[in-house]
Design a protein around this motif. Structure first.
Motif, PDB file in Angstrom:
ATOM      1  N   ASP A  99      54.090   6.939  46.221  1.00 23.77           N
ATOM      2  CA  ASP A  99      53.107   5.970  45.711  1.00 23.77           C
ATOM      3  C   ASP A  99      51.758   5.958  46.424  1.00 23.77           C
ATOM      4  O   ASP A  99      51.178   4.893  46.659  1.00 23.77           O
ATOM      5  CB  ASP A  99      53.737   4.563  45.716  1.00 23.77           C
ATOM      6  CG  ASP A  99      54.951   4.521  44.805  1.00 23.77           C
ATOM      7  OD1 ASP A  99      55.129   5.478  44.025  1.00 23.77           O
ATOM      8  OD2 ASP A  99      55.731   3.564  44.874  1.00 23.77           O
ATOM      9  N   GLU A 100      51.257   7.130  46.685  1.00 22.00           N
ATOM     10  CA  GLU A 100      49.903   7.249  47.252  1.00 22.00           C
ATOM     11  C   GLU A 100      48.865   6.806  46.229  1.00 22.00           C
ATOM     12  O   GLU A 100      47.886   6.144  46.548  1.00 22.00           O
ATOM     13  CB  GLU A 100      49.646   8.714  47.654  1.00 22.00           C
ATOM     14  CG  GLU A 100      48.344   8.945  48.405  1.00 22.00           C
ATOM     15  CD  GLU A 100      47.151   9.283  47.516  1.00 22.00           C
ATOM     16  OE1 GLU A 100      46.027   9.322  48.026  1.00 22.00           O
ATOM     17  OE2 GLU A 100      47.336   9.491  46.300  1.00 22.00           O
ATOM     18  N   GLU A 101      49.113   7.183  44.975  1.00 21.06           N
ATOM     19  CA  GLU A 101      48.104   7.000  43.924  1.00 21.06           C
ATOM     20  C   GLU A 101      47.927   5.549  43.499  1.00 21.06           C
ATOM     21  O   GLU A 101      47.010   5.231  42.756  1.00 21.06           O
ATOM     22  CB  GLU A 101      48.483   7.845  42.689  1.00 21.06           C
ATOM     23  CG  GLU A 101      48.598   9.343  42.968  1.00 21.06           C
ATOM     24  CD  GLU A 101      47.241  10.023  43.157  1.00 21.06           C
ATOM     25  OE1 GLU A 101      46.212   9.324  43.156  1.00 21.06           O
ATOM     26  OE2 GLU A 101      47.229  11.259  43.309  1.00 21.06           O
ATOM     27  N   VAL A 102      48.819   4.687  43.927  1.00 29.28           N
ATOM     28  CA  VAL A 102      48.692   3.275  43.547  1.00 29.28           C
ATOM     29  C   VAL A 102      48.442   2.422  44.782  1.00 29.28           C
ATOM     30  O   VAL A 102      48.906   1.283  44.877  1.00 29.28           O
ATOM     31  CB  VAL A 102      49.932   2.782  42.761  1.00 29.28           C
ATOM     32  CG1 VAL A 102      49.917   3.369  41.361  1.00 29.28           C
ATOM     33  CG2 VAL A 102      51.234   3.163  43.468  1.00 29.28           C
TER      34      VAL A 102
ATOM     35  N   GLY B  14      49.373  18.787  40.294  1.00 31.72           N
ATOM     36  CA  GLY B  14      49.030  19.678  41.417  1.00 31.72           C
ATOM     37  C   GLY B  14      48.659  18.781  42.595  1.00 31.72           C
ATOM     38  O   GLY B  14      48.936  19.094  43.746  1.00 31.72           O
ATOM     39  N   ASP B  15      48.056  17.664  42.280  1.00 30.21           N
ATOM     40  CA  ASP B  15      47.809  16.540  43.179  1.00 30.21           C
ATOM     41  C   ASP B  15      49.035  15.630  43.104  1.00 30.21           C
ATOM     42  O   ASP B  15      49.179  14.894  42.154  1.00 30.21           O
ATOM     43  CB  ASP B  15      46.539  15.812  42.731  1.00 30.21           C
ATOM     44  CG  ASP B  15      46.326  14.510  43.458  1.00 30.21           C
ATOM     45  OD1 ASP B  15      46.962  14.283  44.492  1.00 30.21           O
ATOM     46  OD2 ASP B  15      45.506  13.701  42.976  1.00 30.21           O
ATOM     47  N   ASP B  16      49.979  15.673  43.975  1.00 26.55           N
ATOM     48  CA  ASP B  16      49.946  16.431  45.189  1.00 26.55           C
ATOM     49  C   ASP B  16      51.211  17.292  45.273  1.00 26.55           C
ATOM     50  O   ASP B  16      51.717  17.576  46.353  1.00 26.55           O
ATOM     51  CB  ASP B  16      49.840  15.453  46.358  1.00 26.55           C
ATOM     52  CG  ASP B  16      49.385  16.126  47.646  1.00 26.55           C
ATOM     53  OD1 ASP B  16      48.873  17.241  47.576  1.00 26.55           O
ATOM     54  OD2 ASP B  16      49.577  15.533  48.707  1.00 26.55           O
ATOM     55  N   GLY B  17      51.684  17.719  44.060  1.00 27.63           N
ATOM     56  CA  GLY B  17      52.893  18.532  43.998  1.00 27.63           C
ATOM     57  C   GLY B  17      52.769  19.827  44.790  1.00 27.63           C
ATOM     58  O   GLY B  17      53.750  20.350  45.306  1.00 27.63           O
TER      59      GLY B  17
ATOM     60  N   LEU C 154      47.765  17.534  53.235  1.00 29.69           N
ATOM     61  CA  LEU C 154      47.630  18.585  52.216  1.00 29.69           C
ATOM     62  C   LEU C 154      47.234  17.992  50.868  1.00 29.69           C
ATOM     63  O   LEU C 154      47.797  18.327  49.843  1.00 29.69           O
ATOM     64  CB  LEU C 154      48.954  19.347  52.099  1.00 29.69           C
ATOM     65  CG  LEU C 154      49.411  20.049  53.377  1.00 29.69           C
ATOM     66  CD1 LEU C 154      50.874  20.454  53.276  1.00 29.69           C
ATOM     67  CD2 LEU C 154      48.541  21.270  53.658  1.00 29.69           C
ATOM     68  N   ASP C 155      46.274  17.091  50.882  1.00 31.64           N
ATOM     69  CA  ASP C 155      45.925  16.375  49.656  1.00 31.64           C
ATOM     70  C   ASP C 155      44.459  16.577  49.286  1.00 31.64           C
ATOM     71  O   ASP C 155      43.867  15.757  48.610  1.00 31.64           O
ATOM     72  CB  ASP C 155      46.242  14.876  49.857  1.00 31.64           C
ATOM     73  CG  ASP C 155      46.263  14.109  48.556  1.00 31.64           C
ATOM     74  OD1 ASP C 155      46.304  14.741  47.485  1.00 31.64           O
ATOM     75  OD2 ASP C 155      46.237  12.869  48.604  1.00 31.64           O
ATOM     76  N   ASN C 156      43.882  17.682  49.740  1.00 33.34           N
ATOM     77  CA  ASN C 156      42.505  17.969  49.339  1.00 33.34           C
ATOM     78  C   ASN C 156      42.520  18.939  48.160  1.00 33.34           C
ATOM     79  O   ASN C 156      43.530  19.569  47.872  1.00 33.34           O
ATOM     80  CB  ASN C 156      41.702  18.548  50.514  1.00 33.34           C
ATOM     81  CG  ASN C 156      40.232  18.675  50.164  1.00 33.34           C
ATOM     82  OD1 ASN C 156      39.707  17.873  49.387  1.00 33.34           O
ATOM     83  ND2 ASN C 156      39.571  19.684  50.692  1.00 33.34           N
TER      84      ASN C 156
ATOM     85  N   GLY D 131      52.057  15.244  52.642  1.00 34.84           N
ATOM     86  CA  GLY D 131      51.544  15.164  51.271  1.00 34.84           C
ATOM     87  C   GLY D 131      52.296  14.068  50.534  1.00 34.84           C
ATOM     88  O   GLY D 131      53.288  13.544  51.052  1.00 34.84           O
ATOM     89  N   HIS D 132      51.827  13.733  49.337  1.00 34.84           N
ATOM     90  CA  HIS D 132      52.521  12.653  48.617  1.00 34.84           C
ATOM     91  C   HIS D 132      53.342  13.160  47.439  1.00 34.84           C
ATOM     92  O   HIS D 132      52.984  14.150  46.790  1.00 34.84           O
ATOM     93  CB  HIS D 132      51.561  11.533  48.214  1.00 34.84           C
ATOM     94  CG  HIS D 132      50.436  11.920  47.291  1.00 34.84           C
ATOM     95  ND1 HIS D 132      50.549  11.880  45.932  1.00 34.84           N
ATOM     96  CD2 HIS D 132      49.165  12.331  47.550  1.00 34.84           C
ATOM     97  CE1 HIS D 132      49.395  12.232  45.379  1.00 34.84           C
ATOM     98  NE2 HIS D 132      48.536  12.522  46.346  1.00 34.84           N
ATOM     99  N   LEU D 133      54.444  12.452  47.180  1.00 35.56           N
ATOM    100  CA  LEU D 133      55.386  12.844  46.134  1.00 35.56           C
ATOM    101  C   LEU D 133      54.925  12.444  44.740  1.00 35.56           C
ATOM    102  O   LEU D 133      55.248  13.113  43.755  1.00 35.56           O
ATOM    103  CB  LEU D 133      56.755  12.188  46.394  1.00 35.56           C
ATOM    104  CG  LEU D 133      57.563  12.687  47.600  1.00 35.56           C
ATOM    105  CD1 LEU D 133      58.654  11.676  47.950  1.00 35.56           C
ATOM    106  CD2 LEU D 133      58.176  14.054  47.315  1.00 35.56           C
TER     107      LEU D 133
END
Ligand SMILES: [Zn+2]
Length: 485
Positions: free
Chosen positions: A145-148, A115-118, A169-171, A76-78
């Motif tokens: 830095d998944e979101e960028v 929650g995405d992606d905590g 785990l990012d759905n 998952g991403h931080l």
């Protein structure tokens, strides 16, 4: 742990989730959270590698009896998307999120929840620190830095990894097993602008309270994009015979991958406030009516901000800015012919910003078809170059192609059915997942992406279902226990 979620079960999952929301962790600012996780993992007596970017790879050895089962990677991403309401004075670099619960939902006051992606981070920390679980050897991967643009996964060194299965785990929907995703790229169009000194009254045209949303998973919902609508409003305003104005700036949106909820154009004109305001609202009325079902709260107001001399754009630069906003493609471009309801190709004009010398717009472009993605990038490039500007590409990442055979997916579908007596669905999504990049590095991986129910992701309305968080954790634990080959 004590806190607002302390009464919720599983305690360790909600406990870690609450701790995570206390630590600022927007994209590009994940050092503190990465260090926190590394600490938790090392305190549990496990090995944890942290690279320069802040990516973590933690290893938990197989439980007794699972020594010969292939390694499972959980991932998952931080980072989270920092978005807040216009009224909020939350400081994302310092403040903890203000958690609230209502019925089955957890949310944060006036901001995204993360929650995405905590929740993936909380799941992994809970699993890593629980000595009583039964499972194969685990590699838990926390990326930054998944979101960028999936930067962490892109830079991740997987040479130490041995996993055969990948559970991302990012759905954001329980019981949906994602098995394919879109690739994407960010395109920045930069237009040089010239200015001239102009005298007059200055007004801000403020557009606000649109719904926004995730530019991948919500692009098909028909939500309006404030940046695009402002381009239209300015164009139609210019068509009014009595309305001459000079454009000073046009700014809106905070993230290329969030549908823009608000924006502001600053103009200079000789027209008095009452007339100008009336003209703007007249033009807006037509737009408002069109969107009354999808954007009922959308609002425009005109605010006087000064008078005197100012450097506004030359008529030619102003025309190019408005032309660019009107002529760029935006939204859904093609639907899939093989998977019903799946968006195949889209783009979102997420950010526009103005400096003294440049006007910039940033797009998030997505497609599960590589050539279609390239074609859109070419169109954006052609248009901006025609106007005398340039296009820059960032964070290009590959899609994840559907694999008809997947032992992991079969096991998951069966486990879900055994546990909850309901059928899980196998789907593809029109959003980027890190699976594509990880599969590029470890082509033998058998991957599936899951997660609990969340709504309004990437907006201040983001909320996470408590019961679904519990259910997905129960599933994950059972699945790990049942993977025997
Ligand atoms: Zn995410």
């Amino acid at each position: 742990m004590s806190g607002i979620l302390a009464h919720l079960k599983p305690e360790n999952v909600f406990g870690y989730f609450e701790e995570i929301t206390k630590i600022p962790h927007g994209s590009g600012d994940t050092k503190r959270l990465s260090d926190y996780c590394a600490n938790v993992i090392r305190n549990a007596g496990l090995s944890c590698q942290q690279d320069e970017m802040g990516n973590l790879i933690a290893v938990k050895e197989a439980a007794k009896g699972y020594e010969n089962v292939p390694t499972v990677m959980l991932q998952g991403h931080l980072d989270m998307v920092n978005e807040k309401t216009t009224e909020s004075n939350h400081d994302f670099s310092l403040d903890s999120l203000e958690l609230k619960t209502e019925g089955d939902w957890i949310f944060a006051k006036d901001t995204t929840l993360g929650g995405d992606d905590g929740i993936a981070v909380a799941y992994m920390l809970a699993i890593l620190s629980d000595p009583d679980l039964k499972h194969p050897r685990l590699e838990c991967v926390f990326t930054v830095d998944e979101e960028v643009g999936l930067l962490g996964a892109n830079g991740l060194d997987v040479s130490s990894c041995r996993a055969r299965y990948l559970i991302n785990l990012d759905n954001e929907e329980e019981g949906i097993f994602i098995s394919s995703c879109a690739g994407g790229v960010r395109v920045d169009q930069i237009l040089p602008i010239q200015r001239m000194e102009t005298e007059g009254k200055q007004y801000e045209i403020q557009m606000d309270h649109l719904k926004g949303g995730h530019s991948g998973s919500e692009i098909h919902k028909g939500h309006a994009n404030a940046n695009i609508l402002m381009g239209r409003l300015l164009y139609e305003l210019g068509l009014k015979e009595d309305e001459g104005f000079g454009l000073i700036s046009c700014d809106g949106g905070q993230k290329d991958n969030a549908i823009s909820r608000s924006c502001t154009a600053k103009v200079v004109t000789e027209t008095d406030y009452e007339t100008f305001s009336k003209n703007v609202l007249e033009v807006f009325e037509g737009i408002r009516k069109e969107y009354r079902h999808t954007e009922p709260d959308m609002e425009v107001k005109v605010v006087p901000v000064g008078e005197g001399n100012v450097w506004s754009m030359t008529p030619s630069s102003q025309m190019k800015v408005i032309f660019l906003l009107r002529m760029n493609p935006n939204g859904v471009q093609a639907m899939s012919h093989t998977m019903k309801g799946l968006v195949e190709t889209s783009l979102n004009l997420g950010i526009m910003k103005t400096t003294e010398e440049e006007f910039t717009v940033c797009f998030s472009v997505r497609s599960s078809v590589e050539s279609a993605k390239l074609d859109l990038v070419n169109r954006l490039t052609l248009l901006i170059e025609f106007l005398g500007g340039e296009a820059y590409l960032h964070g290009d990442y590959p899609g994840w192609e559907y694999q008809p055979q997947s032992r992991l997916r079969e096991k998951m579908v069966q486990t879900w059915k055994d546990l909850f007596h309901e059928e899980a669905k196998v789907e593809a999504i029109h959003a980027g997942l890190e699976c594509g990049l990880l599969l590029g590095k470890m082509p033998w991986l058998d991957a599936v992406s899951i997660g609990p129910n969340m709504e309004g992701v990437h907006t201040p309305k983001e909320r996470l279902s408590i019961s679904s968080t519990r259910k997905c954790y129960e599933f994950l634990i059972r699945l790990l226990e049942e993977i025997r080959e």
